[in-house]
Design a protein around this motif. Structure first.
Motif, PDB file in Angstrom:
ATOM      1  N   TRP A  27       0.747  -0.689   0.086  1.00 38.14           N
ATOM      2  CA  TRP A  27       0.154   0.049   0.423  1.00 38.14           C
ATOM      3  C   TRP A  27       0.574   1.130   0.439  1.00 38.14           C
ATOM      4  O   TRP A  27       0.767   2.153  -0.717  1.00 38.14           O
ATOM      5  CB  TRP A  27      -0.946  -0.244   0.802  1.00 38.14           C
ATOM      6  N   LYS A  28       1.498   1.063   0.287  1.00 37.80           N
ATOM      7  CA  LYS A  28       3.266   2.140   0.769  1.00 37.80           C
ATOM      8  C   LYS A  28       3.332   2.704  -0.112  1.00 37.80           C
ATOM      9  O   LYS A  28       3.645   4.079  -1.315  1.00 37.80           O
ATOM     10  CB  LYS A  28       3.571   2.689   2.395  1.00 37.80           C
ATOM     11  N   THR A  34       5.342   3.777  -6.703  1.00 39.03           N
ATOM     12  CA  THR A  34       5.518   2.918  -7.607  1.00 39.03           C
ATOM     13  C   THR A  34       4.773   1.761  -7.023  1.00 39.03           C
ATOM     14  O   THR A  34       6.061   1.126  -6.354  1.00 39.03           O
ATOM     15  CB  THR A  34       6.830   2.658  -6.516  1.00 39.03           C
ATOM     16  N   PRO A  35       3.229   1.575  -7.507  1.00 39.53           N
ATOM     17  CA  PRO A  35       3.576  -0.282  -7.322  1.00 39.53           C
ATOM     18  C   PRO A  35       4.281  -1.510  -8.093  1.00 39.53           C
ATOM     19  O   PRO A  35       4.609  -1.216  -8.915  1.00 39.53           O
ATOM     20  CB  PRO A  35       2.258   0.116  -7.751  1.00 39.53           C
ATOM     21  N   LEU A  36       4.231  -1.887  -6.239  1.00 34.64           N
ATOM     22  CA  LEU A  36       4.903  -3.496  -6.397  1.00 34.64           C
ATOM     23  C   LEU A  36       3.994  -4.732  -6.185  1.00 34.64           C
ATOM     24  O   LEU A  36       3.391  -4.648  -5.068  1.00 34.64           O
ATOM     25  CB  LEU A  36       6.202  -3.752  -6.402  1.00 34.64           C
ATOM     26  N   PHE A 100      13.389   0.699   0.508  1.00 27.78           N
ATOM     27  CA  PHE A 100      14.332   0.530   1.371  1.00 27.78           C
ATOM     28  C   PHE A 100      13.552   3.093   2.165  1.00 27.78           C
ATOM     29  O   PHE A 100      13.052   3.191   2.469  1.00 27.78           O
ATOM     30  CB  PHE A 100      15.345   1.668   1.723  1.00 27.78           C
ATOM     31  N   LYS A 101      13.269   3.546   0.747  1.00 25.31           N
ATOM     32  CA  LYS A 101      13.156   4.881   0.154  1.00 25.31           C
ATOM     33  C   LYS A 101      11.866   4.824   1.079  1.00 25.31           C
ATOM     34  O   LYS A 101      11.504   6.437   1.589  1.00 25.31           O
ATOM     35  CB  LYS A 101      13.358   5.589  -0.785  1.00 25.31           C
ATOM     36  N   THR A 102      11.006   4.664   0.174  1.00 20.95           N
ATOM     37  CA  THR A 102       9.220   4.333   0.753  1.00 20.95           C
ATOM     38  C   THR A 102       9.158   3.881   2.718  1.00 20.95           C
ATOM     39  O   THR A 102       8.307   4.566   2.811  1.00 20.95           O
ATOM     40  CB  THR A 102       8.584   3.147   0.407  1.00 20.95           C
TER      41      THR A 102
END
Length: 139
Positions: A27-28, A34-36, A100-102
């Protein structure tokens, strides 16, 4: 070794918590643009391998990654097209860097000392006494 009812309940609890963390991370990432997929998140996290190294009385951490088949999905490209594609990929952040950044962390450099590793992970690691005994035995 999940044999009695307490072990089974504990295993189920861990699975539910892990799924919850994965869905929250997904969700984040979506909110950050940047969906994964869950499999992409798991693959990126599995690629985060760190090796502790004792060098000149200082504990260092070397970032290692698993080799990837960079040609997968690009088999039909010519050498020139493949070079151009891979050059473009180098300019983009990796999925691990995005993760990491998210979550508000800084991806560590290839080789870092204990203090820098703590800064990247958002925890206080100032001395070797903050390292678990299991890790100390490996050095």
């Amino acid at each position: 070794y999940v044999r009695n009812s307490n072990h089974i309940k504990g295993h189920i609890l861990i699975c539910v918590i892990a799924l919850g963390i994965l869905k929250l991370l997904q969700w984040k990432l979506k909110e950050a643009g940047t969906p994964l997929s869950i499999s992409e998140i798991v693959r990126a996290l599995n690629s985060a391998t760190t090796v502790p190294i004792k060098s000149a009385n200082e504990l260092m951490f070397l970032q290692c990654s698993r080799p990837q088949n960079i040609r997968k999905g690009l088999e039909r490209l010519t050498q020139e097209e493949l070079k151009a594609e891979l050059s473009g990929r180098r300019l983009q952040p990796s999925q691990l860097e995005i993760l990491f950044k998210t979550v508000g962390l800084v991806p560590p450099a290839r080789l870092v000392n204990i203090k820098e590793m703590g800064r990247c992970l958002g925890v206080r690691l100032t001395a070797e006494d903050s390292i678990p005994e299991l890790l100390k035995d490996m050095l």
